[in-house]
Enzyme design. Structure first.
Site, PDB file in Angstrom:
ATOM      1  N   GLU A 137      -3.872   8.172   0.648  1.00  0.00           N
ATOM      2  CA  GLU A 137      -2.696   8.896   0.140  1.00  0.00           C
ATOM      3  C   GLU A 137      -1.510   8.814   1.098  1.00  0.00           C
ATOM      4  OE1 GLU A 137      -2.904   9.569  -2.761  1.00  0.00           O
ATOM      5  OE2 GLU A 137      -4.944  10.118  -3.260  1.00  0.00           O
ATOM      6  N   ILE A 191      -8.943   0.070  -5.737  1.00  0.00           N
ATOM      7  CA  ILE A 191      -8.839   0.960  -6.886  1.00  0.00           C
ATOM      8  C   ILE A 191     -10.167   1.698  -7.092  1.00  0.00           C
ATOM      9  CG2 ILE A 191      -8.214   1.156  -9.307  1.00  0.00           C
ATOM     10  CD1 ILE A 191      -6.003   0.116  -7.335  1.00  0.00           C
ATOM     11  N   GLY A 201       0.837  -1.186   0.000  1.00  0.00           N
ATOM     12  CA  GLY A 201       0.000   0.000   0.000  1.00  0.00           C
ATOM     13  C   GLY A 201       0.874   1.238   0.000  1.00  0.00           C
TER      14      GLY A 201
END
Length: 389
Positions: free
Chosen positions: A364, A156, A130
């Site tokens: 993120e 995704i 990740g």
């Protein structure tokens, strides 16, 4: 130093706010609970040109500055953070293609992506990789004028609508350090061997799909190697993730703003012992703290966005993402407390805000990993704390 938006940004924010209040706020709770795909909201994004946020004007896009980019995600997330994800991954992929793609790739993909006729996302994360992208296992082997790609991607966003999907692969699995052997391939949706296998059930972040994608000997034309040169995939991905951290920081501000709005409105109308609970000091202290940290987070998000406009800003965007995401979660918790037992009910907005806020500290790059990114920037001297930092 200017802490205010310019006239164009204020007008843009007003347009976004009107759209969110009219088209998203009234339906978000019911559609999220039912699992209904927000097709009408997506159509609204298209009509506003929002799929072209990061596409250059020559290809039909808006090519927004980073602060205006942040405004989009703040306002939409105030209505429903989940649908902001439809634009988020799409915009980062467009930015990556616009910045690093060949002229042929830009001409083939960007005009359709700018209008929303095409949609996209980013295929980075894998079941065993990740935040540590150098640990990916998806391999692309050159075979004539194609690459044969084998591997699995997960979590995704937009996977069922992405065409193309930029996928991070290893074109040289023996390269050391590993990032020197990594590349990005633009995988068209109709590529044989490319399959979206399942949607992943989630606590929150609903309204857009998060999927597992399998590439089983998928043959991707060499012309779809982003930028036309192998070994630059990590650099290309990281350049997009910098904008991605602004995206997450702004989404966090949107969640915190909605939490504050809901808490304040409820405190004014809910009565206890014959008085509105907003008259009780304990509730007033919660509201004051929530408002203060919300405004601090907003300034941090805009500051980081402006730093991106000026150039590379790993530390600044990392700081903003860390701070804003943690403010969002605390704001959601505080709003739940103000609502009391009703905050735990799915009939009120705040339980959804709590579920969505949790993701902001993970997406993120997890906050703990980003703290190490910030620390390394500080020790290298790439960033400073203080005015101009």
């Amino acid at each position: 130093m200017d802490f205010d938006l310019n006239d164009d940004q204020r007008e843009f924010r007003a347009l976004l706010r009107e759209f969110v209040d009219k088209e998203i706020v009234p339906v978000a709770r019911d559609w999220e609970h039912s699992g209904r795909y927000p097709s009408e909201i997506v159509a609204g994004f298209r009509s506003l040109g929002l799929f072209g946020l990061t596409v250059p004007e020559e290809y039909g896009g808006l090519d927004l500055d980073p602060v205006s980019f942040a405004l989009v995600f703040e306002e939409i997330s105030r209505g429903w953070m989940g649908v902001a994800g439809i634009l988020g991954s799409h915009s980062l992929a467009c930015r990556m293609i616009a910045t690093h793609g060949t002229e042929d790739q830009k001409r083939r993909y960007l005009p359709g992506l700018a209008t929303g006729e095409r949609r996209t996302g980013i295929g980075l994360t894998e079941p065993d990789a990740g935040t540590d992208l150098q640990g990916i296992r998806t391999v692309a082997r050159r075979d004539g004028d194609h690459y044969v790609v084998t591997g699995t991607k997960t979590w995704i966003t937009n996977a069922r609508h992405a065409d193309p999907l930029p996928v991070l692969v290893k074109t040289d699995k023996d390269a050391r350090p590993a990032h020197r052997g990594m590349s990005v391939l633009l995988v068209d949706a109709d590529t044989p061997g490319f399959t979206v296998t399942k949607d992943i059930p989630k606590l929150g972040y609903k309204g857009t799909e998060s999927c597992e994608v399998v590439l089983d000997g998928a043959r991707v034309p060499a012309a779809n190697l982003l930028g036309g040169v192998e070994g630059r995939g990590m650099q290309q991905a990281l350049s997009a993730l910098e904008w991605g951290r602004v995206n997450i920081a702004a989404r966090s501000v949107g969640i915190a703003q909605r939490a504050y709005d809901e808490a304040l409105a409820y405190a004014k109308q809910r009565k206890a012992f014959g008085r509105a609970i907003a008259d009780f000091q304990a509730v007033q202290l919660q509201l004051a703290s929530l408002a203060t940290t919300l405004q601090a987070a907003r300034l941090m998000a805009y500051w980081a966005a402006d730093r991106v406009r000026q150039g590379r800003a790993d530390a600044q965007t990392g700081m903003a993402k860390i701070f804003c995401s943690e403010v969002a979660l605390q704001a959601a918790i505080d709003a739940l407390k103000v609502h009391g037992g009703y905050g735990y009910s799915t009939e009120y907005e705040v339980e959804r805000l709590y579920r969505d806020a949790v993701l902001m500290s993970i997406g993120e790059g997890t906050n703990d990993v980003l703290r190490t990114v910030v620390a390394k920037s500080l020790t290298r001297g790439d960033a400073k704390v203080g005015w101009g930092g």
